[in-house]
Design a protein around this motif. Structure first.
Motif, PDB file in Angstrom:
ATOM      1  N   GLN A 206      50.508  33.470  39.886  1.00  0.00           N
ATOM      2  CA  GLN A 206      49.337  34.293  40.169  1.00  0.00           C
ATOM      3  C   GLN A 206      49.449  35.698  39.583  1.00  0.00           C
ATOM      4  OE1 GLN A 206      46.361  33.624  41.996  1.00  0.00           O
ATOM      5  NE2 GLN A 206      46.992  31.502  41.698  1.00  0.00           N
ATOM      6  N   GLN A 209      51.298  36.945  33.331  1.00  0.00           N
ATOM      7  CA  GLN A 209      50.568  36.484  32.162  1.00  0.00           C
ATOM      8  C   GLN A 209      51.337  35.390  31.427  1.00  0.00           C
ATOM      9  OE1 GLN A 209      47.426  37.420  31.354  1.00  0.00           O
ATOM     10  NE2 GLN A 209      47.530  38.537  33.305  1.00  0.00           N
ATOM     11  N   THR A 230      42.702  30.122  34.043  1.00  0.00           N
ATOM     12  CA  THR A 230      41.870  30.016  35.241  1.00  0.00           C
ATOM     13  C   THR A 230      41.425  28.570  35.412  1.00  0.00           C
ATOM     14  OG1 THR A 230      41.084  32.284  34.997  1.00  0.00           O
ATOM     15  CG2 THR A 230      39.798  30.820  36.398  1.00  0.00           C
ATOM     16  N   HIS A 235      44.243  31.388  39.088  1.00  0.00           N
ATOM     17  CA  HIS A 235      45.231  31.556  38.029  1.00  0.00           C
ATOM     18  C   HIS A 235      46.286  30.473  38.221  1.00  0.00           C
ATOM     19  CE1 HIS A 235      46.248  34.165  34.754  1.00  0.00           C
ATOM     20  NE2 HIS A 235      47.437  34.508  35.218  1.00  0.00           N
TER      21      HIS A 235
END
Length: 379
Positions: A206, A209, A230, A235
């Motif tokens: 979450q 990246q 997503t 995420h």
């Protein structure tokens, strides 16, 4: 439920006068008949609600269909006594089953059942088979977690591994991860043998990246680099997970046909009772409910109102309620017949049973009279 026979409804006498007045009673009678027909049809129409009502009660220390509910082997066990009841909720309606307006109305007036919108529990496209599969998976998982919680309470070491259980099509994980991969670490943080591995992985995904995983696949470790995307508003990397436990004891559960995770705390208590000298209950009859995690934290469940009613009807003398269910339990419980204890952890539950068995509840954590959440004892 059927509507009243419209023929039993008094019809005003026709007023004297001309032809139009003489026809009025026929119109009134026809209108009355149509009204009752419409009411009857409305009452018999299916509605998108489910009814929760008290279900069967099972003694986790006893037998079910000729076999022990819980059979512990691989370690020294001790005789038990009394009852530690796990409780179930019967559901009328839901996916694949109709609930009629008459049933919903009757339940609301009776006050012993809970009427809830089906969509509050299940997406609109859920099937009956989906519900059965989910209940079965949750029950199986709750058994493993209950054993883990019992081992934690007894300070017995065990191992737990986080496995990939499935890969979502067209997700970052597709082609990179496989079902059965054992997740060793995420972004350098060790996950293997960590009871909270799934939470740690989810939290990392979450907030990151880039996600670097090390997984064990067969006889080798594989590095996997993924960029979360997503997926359904979250995420995610696109996997489902499951925990694989290795315990120092073998525990068999005879619970076929029973679903859901809410028996976890009572399972854990029964396992502890079998693995420790003396009868935890002192021969008394107790009951309770609550989902549990490997660390022994007790979580809320559905159908608490029905469960305390069922435990009272079965003669239980102590009911253990998750803290977040206190309000509805206190509202439904007949406290002249049953003592309600609040449990936040497995340790709370074990203490409650042992204190009640000893006949001293002065230090018992109780759900307060108003059902509010607090940490005081004896309220």
């Amino acid at each position: 439920m059927t509507a009243n026979d419209p023929r039993g409804v008094p019809v005003p006498e026709a007023p004297s006068g001309g032809e139009k007045r003489r026809r009025a009673p026929r119109l009134t009678t026809t209108s009355g008949v149509m009204t009752y027909v419409l009411i009857a049809l409305a009452v018999l129409l299916p509605v998108p609600y489910m009814l929760q009502l008290p279900g069967p009660v099972f003694n986790t220390l006893g037998d079910h269909e000729g076999k022990p509910m819980i059979d512990v082997s691989g370690a020294k066990t001790y005789p038990t006594d009394g009852r530690i009841d796990m409780l179930t909720v019967a559901v009328s309606g839901g996916p694949g089953r109709d609930t009629y307006a008459s049933q919903a109305l009757g339940a609301l007036f009776a006050g012993k059942e809970t009427v809830i919108p089906t969509e509050a529990y299940y997406p609109i496209d859920t099937t009956r088979e989906d519900v059965a599969e989910t209940n079965s998976v949750e029950m199986s998982s709750s058994q493993d977690v209950a054993v883990a919680a019992a081992m934690e309470q007894l300070d017995e070491p065990y191992e737990v591994h986080l496995l990939v259980d499935g890969v979502v099509p067209d997700s970052p994980a597709e082609g990179q991860l496989r079902k059965g991969d054992r997740i060793i670490s995420v972004n350098g943080e060790k996950l293997d043998s960590e009871p909270d591995a799934a939470k740690i992985l989810s939290r990392t995904v979450q907030s990151s990246q880039n996600v670097d995983l090390v997984v064990e696949r067969g006889d080798e470790d594989v590095d996997v680099a993924l960029d979360p995307a997503t997926i359904e508003g979250r995420h995610a990397i696109g996997i489902t997970m499951k925990q694989d436990f290795e315990f120092p004891v073998d525990v068999a559960f005879n619970v076929e046909g029973i679903g859901g995770p809410s028996a976890g705390t009572m399972f854990a208590l029964a396992i502890i009772d079998e693995l420790t000298p003396g009868a935890m209950t002192g021969g008394k009859h107790v009951a309770g409910t609550g989902e549990i995690d490997p660390a022994g934290k007790v979580g809320p469940i559905g159908g608490a109102r029905q469960k305390v009613a069922a435990s009272t009807a079965q003669g239980a003398e102590l009911f253990m309620s998750p803290a977040e269910n206190c309000a509805e339990v206190i509202q439904a419980a007949d406290q002249s017949k049953i003592t309600v204890a609040r449990i936040d952890t497995l340790d709370d539950a074990q203490n409650a049973v042992e204190q009640y068995a000893a006949g001293d509840t002065s230090d018992l954590k109780k759900c307060p009279a108003g059902g509010a959440d607090n940490n005081e004892k004896g309220q």
